[in-house]
Design an enzyme around this catalytic site. Structure first.
Site, short mmCIF file in Angstrom:
data_model
loop_
_atom_site.label_atom_id
_atom_site.label_comp_id
_atom_site.label_asym_id
_atom_site.label_seq_id
_atom_site.Cartn_x
_atom_site.Cartn_y
_atom_site.Cartn_z
N TYR A 163 0.68 -1.14 0.18
CA TYR A 163 -0.25 -0.03 -0.11
C TYR A 163 0.74 1.17 -0.05
O TYR A 163 0.68 1.93 -0.73
CB TYR A 163 -1.00 -0.12 1.19
CG TYR A 163 -1.84 1.06 1.68
CD1 TYR A 163 -2.94 0.90 0.41
CD2 TYR A 163 -1.72 2.42 1.97
CE1 TYR A 163 -4.04 1.87 0.43
CE2 TYR A 163 -2.80 3.19 2.08
CZ TYR A 163 -4.08 2.85 1.45
OH TYR A 163 -4.86 4.00 1.11
N GLU A 197 -13.74 6.90 7.93
CA GLU A 197 -14.65 5.85 8.01
C GLU A 197 -14.87 5.40 6.54
O GLU A 197 -15.27 5.87 5.56
CB GLU A 197 -15.94 6.24 8.45
CG GLU A 197 -15.84 6.84 9.96
CD GLU A 197 -15.66 5.67 10.79
OE1 GLU A 197 -15.83 4.38 10.54
OE2 GLU A 197 -15.47 6.16 12.16
#
Length: 264
Positions: A163, A197
């Site tokens: 990542y 979120e």
């Protein structure tokens, strides 16, 4: 009486393609841009969710269409841009927003996960930039390209090697694109959020032995002791897409509630 504002939106008259638009940040960006007057092509793999989203946007008085597509397939990105130009007459904003997170140290990262990370997080951004540039140059009036990177492009953890590598690559690609086409009015910037979120965050938390404790640990990292909402980051994308950011090019806009300002 209508509740809609008569004030022209900050993106009025512009047309945008937003990838990864059926959840998380992509969804928030599609909603925020449409609320500011942009006509939006929302791209995602979940057709049911995608059509539901554009119906909701339309019900709010804005314009959007859904294109079912996979960002790891170059032809799908090309098609989304073509739909935008055919439906709305131009491509003014391209938001390359997609992510795949492998939680593994280097010695535990499989070649399959590495390749998927590259295609989802970096190759898709390359294709989005390339074909957006081709469209914007043909149109001849510039545009704004926004690439979702991450605070992981500045720092890392031991178990996010793939990542971190791909998001760092997004930063380098962004700078190069910005320099290459600045004289033609095409701006390219990176949006670098902290944790927010999202389904990706949820998927990570459920892999932890104690998800509730893991969430609290995440929250504790931030000076505000909270996890960002997608809308917090989407507001920054609207700015980068708008004419207000005409002098902003080849840089990164960090939205992390002060995380990177910390030394310990």
């Amino acid at each position: 009486m209508s509740t809609q504002s008569s004030r022209p939106g900050r993106l009025a008259g512009k047309a945008a393609v937003v990838t990864g638009a059926t959840s998380g940040l992509g969804l928030a960006v599609a909603q925020a841009m449409s609320a500011e007057g942009a006509a939006v092509v929302a791209v995602g793999r979940n057709a049911d969710r995608g059509y539901e989203i554009v119906e909701t946007i339309a019900a709010a008085g804005s314009t959007a269409v859904f294109v079912r597509g996979d960002v790891t397939v170059e032809a799908d990105i090309i098609r989304a841009i073509e739909v935008c130009r055919n439906e709305f007459g131009s491509l003014d904003i391209m938001h390359n927003n997609a992510a795949f997170l492998v939680t593994a140290e280097v010695h535990e990262t499989t070649s399959e996960d590495w390749d998927r990370s590259l295609r989802t997080n970096l190759s898709s951004v390359f294709w989005g930039c390339k074909h957006a540039v081709l469209a914007m140059r043909e149109q001849g009036h510039g545009g704004s390209i926004i690439n979702t990177a991450s605070v992981a492009a500045f720092t890392s953890t031991a178990d996010t090697a793939a990542y971190t590598a791909t998001k760092s690559g997004v930063m380098g690609l962004t700078r190069s694109v910005a320099l290459a086409y600045a004289a033609e009015g095409i701006r390219c910037n990176a949006l670098c959020p902290g944790d927010f979120e999202s389904p990706m965050l949820d998927a990570f938390l459920v892999t932890q032995s104690d998800p509730d404790t893991a969430r609290r640990d995440f929250e504790a990292l931030y000076p505000t002791k909270r996890i960002l909402k997608p809308g917090d980051v989407a507001n920054a994308a609207v700015f980068l897409a708008s004419d207000e950011a005409v002098g902003v090019n080849g840089t990164s806009l960090v939205v992390d509630d002060g995380l990177l300002a910390k030394t310990y």
